[in-house]
Design a protein around this motif. Structure first.
Motif, short mmCIF file in Angstrom:
data_model
loop_
_atom_site.label_atom_id
_atom_site.label_comp_id
_atom_site.label_asym_id
_atom_site.label_seq_id
_atom_site.Cartn_x
_atom_site.Cartn_y
_atom_site.Cartn_z
N LEU A 95 5.40 -10.52 -4.98
CA LEU A 95 4.19 -9.81 -4.54
C LEU A 95 4.54 -8.41 -4.06
O LEU A 95 3.76 -7.47 -4.22
CB LEU A 95 3.46 -10.61 -3.45
N TYR A 96 5.72 -8.27 -3.48
CA TYR A 96 6.20 -6.93 -3.09
C TYR A 96 6.34 -6.08 -4.35
O TYR A 96 5.82 -4.96 -4.42
CB TYR A 96 7.55 -7.05 -2.38
N SER A 97 7.02 -6.62 -5.37
CA SER A 97 7.17 -5.91 -6.63
C SER A 97 5.81 -5.57 -7.22
O SER A 97 5.58 -4.44 -7.67
CB SER A 97 7.94 -6.76 -7.65
N SER A 100 7.74 5.20 12.55
CA SER A 100 8.38 4.62 13.73
C SER A 100 9.79 4.16 13.42
O SER A 100 10.57 3.87 14.32
CB SER A 100 7.56 3.44 14.25
N SER A 101 10.13 4.08 12.14
CA SER A 101 11.40 3.45 11.79
C SER A 101 11.85 3.86 10.39
O SER A 101 11.05 4.41 9.61
CB SER A 101 11.16 1.94 11.91
N GLY A 102 13.11 3.65 10.10
CA GLY A 102 13.63 3.72 8.73
C GLY A 102 13.36 5.03 8.00
O GLY A 102 13.59 6.13 8.51
N GLN A 151 19.38 1.13 4.26
CA GLN A 151 19.60 0.38 5.50
C GLN A 151 18.54 0.76 6.53
O GLN A 151 18.61 1.83 7.14
CB GLN A 151 20.98 0.72 6.03
N THR A 152 17.54 -0.10 6.68
CA THR A 152 16.44 0.14 7.63
C THR A 152 16.06 -1.19 8.27
O THR A 152 16.70 -2.21 8.02
CB THR A 152 15.18 0.70 6.91
N ARG A 153 14.94 -1.17 8.96
CA ARG A 153 14.46 -2.42 9.57
C ARG A 153 13.63 -3.24 8.59
O ARG A 153 13.01 -4.23 8.97
CB ARG A 153 13.65 -2.11 10.84
N1 LIG Z 1 14.66 -0.17 2.93
C1 LIG Z 1 14.70 -0.36 1.63
O1 LIG Z 1 15.69 -0.91 1.09
C2 LIG Z 1 13.54 0.09 0.77
C3 LIG Z 1 13.73 0.10 -0.62
C4 LIG Z 1 12.68 0.51 -1.43
C5 LIG Z 1 11.49 0.90 -0.87
N2 LIG Z 1 11.32 0.88 0.47
C6 LIG Z 1 10.02 1.28 1.01
O2 LIG Z 1 10.17 2.24 2.00
C7 LIG Z 1 9.05 2.20 2.89
C8 LIG Z 1 9.55 2.24 4.32
O3 LIG Z 1 10.30 1.08 4.59
P1 LIG Z 1 11.61 1.06 5.51
O4 LIG Z 1 12.71 0.55 4.67
O5 LIG Z 1 11.77 2.33 6.21
O6 LIG Z 1 11.22 -0.14 6.49
P2 LIG Z 1 10.97 -0.22 8.09
O7 LIG Z 1 12.14 0.32 8.80
O8 LIG Z 1 10.56 -1.64 8.31
O9 LIG Z 1 9.73 0.76 8.32
C9 LIG Z 1 8.46 0.43 7.86
C10 LIG Z 1 7.43 1.35 8.49
O10 LIG Z 1 6.15 1.00 7.97
C11 LIG Z 1 5.23 0.86 9.05
N3 LIG Z 1 4.15 -0.08 8.75
C12 LIG Z 1 4.24 -1.35 8.34
N4 LIG Z 1 3.01 -1.87 8.18
C13 LIG Z 1 2.13 -0.89 8.50
C14 LIG Z 1 0.72 -0.79 8.55
N5 LIG Z 1 -0.09 -1.82 8.24
N6 LIG Z 1 0.15 0.38 8.92
C15 LIG Z 1 0.92 1.42 9.25
N7 LIG Z 1 2.26 1.41 9.26
C16 LIG Z 1 2.86 0.25 8.88
C17 LIG Z 1 6.08 0.44 10.23
O11 LIG Z 1 5.46 0.90 11.41
P3 LIG Z 1 5.00 -0.02 12.63
O12 LIG Z 1 5.42 -1.43 12.34
O13 LIG Z 1 5.70 0.59 13.81
O14 LIG Z 1 3.54 0.18 12.66
C18 LIG Z 1 7.38 1.20 9.99
O15 LIG Z 1 7.30 2.49 10.56
C19 LIG Z 1 8.27 0.96 2.53
O16 LIG Z 1 7.14 1.32 1.75
C20 LIG Z 1 9.25 0.16 1.69
O17 LIG Z 1 8.61 -0.68 0.76
C21 LIG Z 1 12.32 0.49 1.31
#
Ligand SMILES: NC(=O)c1ccc[n+]([C@@H]2O[C@H](COP(=O)([O-])OP(=O)(O)OC[C@H]3O[C@@H](n4cnc5c(N)ncnc54)[C@H](OP(=O)(O)O)[C@@H]3O)[C@@H](O)[C@H]2O)c1
Length: 271
Positions: free
Chosen positions: A144-146, A15-17, A179-181
């Motif tokens: 906890l994230y780490s 849905s995002s990012g 850069q995401t949500r």
């Molecule tokens: N952005 C960064 O800097 C960064 C860096 C390293 C790793 N990551 C990793 O990249 C991944 C994606 O994150 P993002 O940065 O794209 O963040 P985001 O924009 O907040 O997107 C997170 C996605 O995860 C989904 N989600 C959250 N909890 C969920 C659940 N219980 N069941 C199903 N879907 C769930 C959300 O969907 P809904 O809320 O719509 O269900 C959303 O689509 C994550 O695993 C994050 O740890 C991100």
């Protein structure tokens, strides 16, 4: 001659990012993409959206079953769904910690267990687990994230060895700041805030975390790496995606004396 059927991809958290970027890019390169979100939102372009909460067994079984009943196969899985939990370890409750693991770690395990029987039967598949640089370096106030991402790293290293004899590959992607949500969706441990001994350090570190995320590279960079994997034939254990100043920190951790590396990290977070 009929054209071969498109490969089928399942992407959690579309849905995002990062998940949204992966879904759109893979669909534009001819894959049949099923993206998931917890609520019915509009599907990424060219994709089918399914509702899926990775913390629930029934929800995972139902979504994976739906793809299999429509397509009879899943060739690529991107385990991307996740969120950040912020707070000192002392301020984090066990319930908050469990929920972080239910999503970021057990969510991935649930999806893997649901797709592996069919991948084994069809003798092929690619599982891409979205980890983090925080899965290689313990980050203050994101402990906890780490921890959830460190767990995912060990899990994936083991998984890839177990499934290789069946023609299945599992890899990790470690994004730096993107850069995401993730910033807006971050959950703060309830005990952070006024009254917490850590409040000043926590708020200072959180400002740095948020500033770096908002100055992060676009999620398409991660999607491009996923696409290279989908189109490729050889699969390393892990791939780092991000600004060199961030991705090189993992090498710095391996090379520098541990005390020196830790001091640099603490100073970066204002500690
Ligand atoms: N952005 C960064 O800097 C960064 C860096 C390293 C790793 N990551 C990793 O990249 C991944 C994606 O994150 P993002 O940065 O794209 O963040 P985001 O924009 O907040 O997107 C997170 C996605 O995860 C989904 N989600 C959250 N909890 C969920 C659940 N219980 N069941 C199903 N879907 C769930 C959300 O969907 P809904 O809320 O719509 O269900 C959303 O689509 C994550 O695993 C994050 O740890 C991100």
């Amino acid at each position: 001659m009929t054209a071969p059927a498109p490969r089928v991809a399942l992407i959690t958290g579309a849905s995002s990012g990062i998940g949204h970027a992966c879904a759109t890019l893979l669909a534009s390169h001819g894959l049949k993409v099923y993206g998931t979100a917890r609520q019915a939102v509009s599907a990424p372009e060219g994709c089918t959206l399914l509702t899926l909460d990775v913390t629930r067994d029934d929800s995972v079984t139902q979504a994976v079953g739906e793809v299999l009943s429509r397509e009879g196969r899943i060739d690529v899985v991107v385990n991307n769904a996740g969120y950040g939990l912020a707070g000192s370890i002392e301020d984090t409750s066990l319930d908050e910690a469990r929920l972080q693991f239910e999503t970021n770690f057990f969510g991935v395990m649930r999806v893997c267990k649901a797709v592996l029987p069919t991948m084994r039967l069809l003798q092929g598949g690619l599982i891409v687990n979205i980890s983090s640089l925080g899965g290689a370096i313990g980050l203050p106030f994101q402990g906890l994230y780490s921890a959830s991402k460190f767990a995912l790293e060990g899990f994936t290293e083991a998984l890839r060895q177990e499934v290789r004899p069946f023609g299945i590959h599992a890899v990790l992607i470690q994004p730096g700041d993107i850069q995401t949500r993730i910033t807006q969706n971050r959950v703060r441990a309830q005990a952070t805030g006024p009254g917490s001994t850590y409040q000043e350090h926590f708020e200072g570190a959180l400002k740095v975390i948020e500033r770096e995320e908002q100055a992060g590279i676009p999620p398409d960079a991660v999607a491009q790496q996923v696409l290279r994997l989908v189109m490729g034939r050889s699969f390393r254990v892990r791939y780092r995606v991000g600004r060199l100043s961030q991705t090189s920190s993992v090498a710095a951790k391996a090379i520098l004396p541990s005390g020196m590396f830790e001091k640099a990290l603490m100073s970066f977070y204002g500690l």
